[in-house]
Design a protein around this motif. Structure first.
Motif, PDB file in Angstrom:
ATOM      1  N   MET A  89       0.825  -1.196   0.000  1.00 57.46           N
ATOM      2  CA  MET A  89       0.000   0.000   0.000  1.00 57.46           C
ATOM      3  C   MET A  89       0.870   1.261   0.000  1.00 57.46           C
ATOM      4  SD  MET A  89      -3.066  -1.278  -0.039  1.00 57.46           S
ATOM      5  CE  MET A  89      -4.226  -0.025   0.475  1.00 57.46           C
ATOM      6  N   ARG A  90       0.387   2.293  -0.654  1.00 54.01           N
ATOM      7  CA  ARG A  90       1.051   3.599  -0.655  1.00 54.01           C
ATOM      8  C   ARG A  90       0.004   4.686  -0.376  1.00 54.01           C
ATOM      9  NH1 ARG A  90       0.108   6.935  -4.920  1.00 54.01           N
ATOM     10  NH2 ARG A  90      -0.880   5.994  -6.771  1.00 54.01           N
ATOM     11  N   TYR A  91       0.480   5.800   0.123  1.00 57.45           N
ATOM     12  CA  TYR A  91      -0.404   6.931   0.428  1.00 57.45           C
ATOM     13  C   TYR A  91      -0.443   7.868  -0.764  1.00 57.45           C
ATOM     14  CZ  TYR A  91      -2.454  10.764   3.190  1.00 57.45           C
ATOM     15  OH  TYR A  91      -3.275  11.748   3.687  1.00 57.45           O
ATOM     16  N   ASP A  92      -1.640   8.085  -1.321  1.00 56.30           N
ATOM     17  CA  ASP A  92      -1.791   8.930  -2.502  1.00 56.30           C
ATOM     18  C   ASP A  92      -2.169  10.345  -2.058  1.00 56.30           C
ATOM     19  OD1 ASP A  92      -3.112  10.252  -4.816  1.00 56.30           O
ATOM     20  OD2 ASP A  92      -2.759   8.325  -5.800  1.00 56.30           O
ATOM     21  N   GLU A  93      -1.229  11.278  -2.194  1.00 56.03           N
ATOM     22  CA  GLU A  93      -1.425  12.650  -1.723  1.00 56.03           C
ATOM     23  C   GLU A  93      -2.563  13.360  -2.468  1.00 56.03           C
ATOM     24  OE1 GLU A  93      -0.183  14.101   0.771  1.00 56.03           O
ATOM     25  OE2 GLU A  93       1.626  12.979   1.314  1.00 56.03           O
ATOM     26  N   VAL A  94      -2.667  13.093  -3.761  1.00 62.85           N
ATOM     27  CA  VAL A  94      -3.716  13.745  -4.557  1.00 62.85           C
ATOM     28  C   VAL A  94      -5.094  13.308  -4.063  1.00 62.85           C
ATOM     29  CG1 VAL A  94      -4.731  13.975  -6.856  1.00 62.85           C
ATOM     30  CG2 VAL A  94      -2.237  13.987  -6.579  1.00 62.85           C
ATOM     31  N   GLU A  95      -5.262  11.996  -3.854  1.00 59.47           N
ATOM     32  CA  GLU A  95      -6.547  11.492  -3.378  1.00 59.47           C
ATOM     33  C   GLU A  95      -6.820  11.975  -1.956  1.00 59.47           C
ATOM     34  OE1 GLU A  95      -8.980   9.866  -5.071  1.00 59.47           O
ATOM     35  OE2 GLU A  95      -7.666  10.341  -6.770  1.00 59.47           O
ATOM     36  N   ALA A  96      -5.766  12.040  -1.136  1.00 62.51           N
ATOM     37  CA  ALA A  96      -5.933  12.506   0.242  1.00 62.51           C
ATOM     38  C   ALA A  96      -6.455  13.939   0.277  1.00 62.51           C
ATOM     39  CB  ALA A  96      -4.607  12.412   0.992  1.00 62.51           C
ATOM     40  N   CYS A 124      -1.530  -0.444  -8.757  1.00 63.67           N
ATOM     41  CA  CYS A 124      -2.756  -0.092  -9.499  1.00 63.67           C
ATOM     42  C   CYS A 124      -2.672   1.311 -10.081  1.00 63.67           C
ATOM     43  CB  CYS A 124      -3.976  -0.217  -8.607  1.00 63.67           C
ATOM     44  SG  CYS A 124      -4.264   1.218  -7.530  1.00 63.67           S
ATOM     45  N   THR A 125      -3.485   1.542 -11.094  1.00 65.14           N
ATOM     46  CA  THR A 125      -3.732   2.896 -11.581  1.00 65.14           C
ATOM     47  C   THR A 125      -4.950   3.423 -10.851  1.00 65.14           C
ATOM     48  OG1 THR A 125      -2.860   2.380 -13.784  1.00 65.14           O
ATOM     49  CG2 THR A 125      -4.326   4.289 -13.601  1.00 65.14           C
ATOM     50  N   VAL A 126      -4.812   4.565 -10.212  1.00 65.33           N
ATOM     51  CA  VAL A 126      -5.913   5.123  -9.434  1.00 65.33           C
ATOM     52  C   VAL A 126      -6.914   5.794 -10.370  1.00 65.33           C
ATOM     53  CG1 VAL A 126      -6.551   6.827  -7.671  1.00 65.33           C
ATOM     54  CG2 VAL A 126      -4.466   5.461  -7.409  1.00 65.33           C
ATOM     55  N   LEU A 127      -8.186   5.459 -10.170  1.00 67.21           N
ATOM     56  CA  LEU A 127      -9.269   6.078 -10.927  1.00 67.21           C
ATOM     57  C   LEU A 127      -9.936   7.101 -10.020  1.00 67.21           C
ATOM     58  CD1 LEU A 127     -10.814   2.854 -12.535  1.00 67.21           C
ATOM     59  CD2 LEU A 127      -8.955   4.300 -13.414  1.00 67.21           C
ATOM     60  N   HIS A 128      -9.792   8.363 -10.359  1.00 65.59           N
ATOM     61  CA  HIS A 128     -10.264   9.434  -9.479  1.00 65.59           C
ATOM     62  C   HIS A 128     -11.783   9.422  -9.354  1.00 65.59           C
ATOM     63  CE1 HIS A 128     -10.446  13.199  -7.375  1.00 65.59           C
ATOM     64  NE2 HIS A 128     -11.199  13.744  -8.323  1.00 65.59           N
ATOM     65  N   ASN A 129     -12.251   9.351  -8.124  1.00 65.19           N
ATOM     66  CA  ASN A 129     -13.685   9.371  -7.825  1.00 65.19           C
ATOM     67  C   ASN A 129     -14.061  10.789  -7.394  1.00 65.19           C
ATOM     68  OD1 ASN A 129     -16.292   9.042  -6.940  1.00 65.19           O
ATOM     69  ND2 ASN A 129     -15.800   7.610  -5.281  1.00 65.19           N
ATOM     70  N   THR A 133     -15.298   9.394  -1.591  1.00 65.32           N
ATOM     71  CA  THR A 133     -13.987   9.309  -0.937  1.00 65.32           C
ATOM     72  C   THR A 133     -13.214   8.043  -1.265  1.00 65.32           C
ATOM     73  OG1 THR A 133     -14.975   8.290   1.031  1.00 65.32           O
ATOM     74  CG2 THR A 133     -14.821  10.709   0.996  1.00 65.32           C
ATOM     75  N   ALA A 134     -13.845   7.084  -1.961  1.00 65.87           N
ATOM     76  CA  ALA A 134     -13.160   5.834  -2.305  1.00 65.87           C
ATOM     77  C   ALA A 134     -12.756   5.857  -3.765  1.00 65.87           C
ATOM     78  CB  ALA A 134     -14.078   4.641  -2.030  1.00 65.87           C
TER      79      ALA A 134
END
Length: 411
Positions: A89-96, A124-129, A133-134
């Protein structure tokens, strides 16, 4: 190109919520040439998720998962997928930052559980929601694609439309799936199948015919999978043109239009008006019409005359008819329809009076007995229908039969 849809959540399995996500995803995939091979719902258990994913990846090119991405301990999908694909797991600053902003607008504190929503598998490639929040997640594995989406329907829908489908179209060489549906009317499925048997037998091998029956309506769907769409559409049009010559009086329209929509369109086009008088259907017929935009152009009134007194006092039914023939009778159905037409000033009126159960039936008039009346400026008649034994089924069938009878009269 095949896909499997997996919905995760004990709330689906115990019937607490309805799985509408699979339907939406199926339609989106089909529209872009992807065949849905399987749809399945499973509980929030790691072993179940892993076993289902193993089977899906063995059979499908694409796996779309919804659910299990919330901030609480019972939402385990994200961590299970991380382990499944051997990642960390990694912390995604943009999503945060997005989550923090979204929560602040709702006056919700950004706590550790919410911070955990910004943790995503490194692979994974993050899909912006943008609407929750998920975040969604896109994984690639041995030429296959696995997509994990939140279970909240409107969040999932936006991600499917804005992120998933554009990526799938770019990733795979997709061919078309073509469906076209003809709506047949006033002919039983078995009789219809017998009448069009030779036509069906002569269909090209790549065209698949499905019968989709409902009360007084049978939809005939022709489908072709992974084809050149333009040529196939022409062939389907040709086949349906041939079918028109075989059952010319039983074709109501095409695609997914309901019979009430067909009635709606005719009444608006002709400038005619409608009223309904309901007993056993309790306003269901009226709701079918008033749910459609523009119904005020023709729908004048609906009367739910549940009691005998209301039938007499509001619709003008003769009390002697009720006493002699009973409230569930041809005479009363006709009087209700004519009464609704006269009271409202409508050109057409339909009525229902019946026994929806589970009690109230007799040997002569069992539960499910429904009389349907139709009144026009030229005539007034009623038809007897047996609509089953279950209350909800009886109401649904009686509603469908009544609208179909009206359509048959005005078309």
């Amino acid at each position: 190109m095949k896909a499997t849809i997996i919905t995760i959540g004990d709330e689906i399995l115990i019937g607490q919520i309805l799985d509408t996500n699979s339907r939406y995803i199926s339609r989106a995939l089909n529209a872009h040439g992807i065949v849905v091979a399987e749809r399945t719902s499973i509980g929030d258990r790691r072993d179940q998720i892993v076993a289902t994913l193993d089977r899906a990846l063995a059979e499908s090119d694409i796996v779309i998962i919804t659910g299990g991405l919330g901030p609480t301990k019972d939402d385990i999908t994200k961590h299970t997928l991380c382990n499944y694909f051997g990642s960390i797991m990694r912390y995604d600053e943009v999503e945060a930052e997005h989550i923090r902003t979204l929560l602040a607008a709702r006056n919700i504190a950004f706590n550790e559980l919410n911070r955990g929503q910004a943790m995503v598998p490194e692979c994974c490639t993050v899909l912006h929601n943008a609407h929750g929040t998920a975040p969604g997640m896109w994984f690639e594995h041995n030429g296959r694609v696995v997509v994990s989406l939140p279970g909240v329907p409107f969040e999932m829908q936006h991600l499917i439309d804005e992120e998933v489908m554009p990526r799938l179209k770019a990733h795979f060489d997709l061919r078309e799936i073509v469906h076209r549906t003809m709506i047949t009317f006033g002919i039983a499925e078995s009789i219809l199948a017998e009448r069009i048997a030779q036509w069906e037998d002569a269909l090209p091998e790549y065209l698949h015919l499905a019968y989709l029956p409902a009360p007084n309506v049978v939809r005939l769907r022709l489908s072709a999978y992974e084809v050149e769409g333009k040529e196939v559409r022409h062939e389907i049009d040709r086949q349906f043109a041939t079918l028109r010559t075989i059952i010319p009086d039983n074709i109501a329209g095409f695609e997914d239009a309901s019979v009430e929509e067909l009635v709606h369109n005719i009444l608006i086009e002709r400038g005619d008006t409608l009223a309904v008088a309901e007993s056993c259907t309790g306003g269901t017929i009226a709701s079918k019409f008033t749910a459609q935009a523009g119904a005020s152009a023709y729908f004048l009134c609906g009367v739910v005359s549940y009691s005998n007194e209301a039938k007499c006092n509001v619709l003008g039914v003769n009390p002697r008819d009720i006493e002699q023939y009973g409230a569930v009778s041809e005479q009363v159905a006709k009087a209700m329809a004519e009464g609704a037409r006269v009271v409202s000033g409508a050109k057409f009126a339909i009525s229902t009076t019946g026994i929806a159960g589970p009690t109230g039936g007799s040997a002569e008039k069992p539960v499910g007995t429904v009389w349907i009346g139709v009144a026009t400026p030229e005539k007034n008649f009623a038809v007897l229908k047996n609509c089953g034994t279950d209350r909800s089924q009886i109401i649904s069938r009686a509603t469908a039969y009544a609208i179909a009878l009206l359509y048959e009269e005005i078309k």
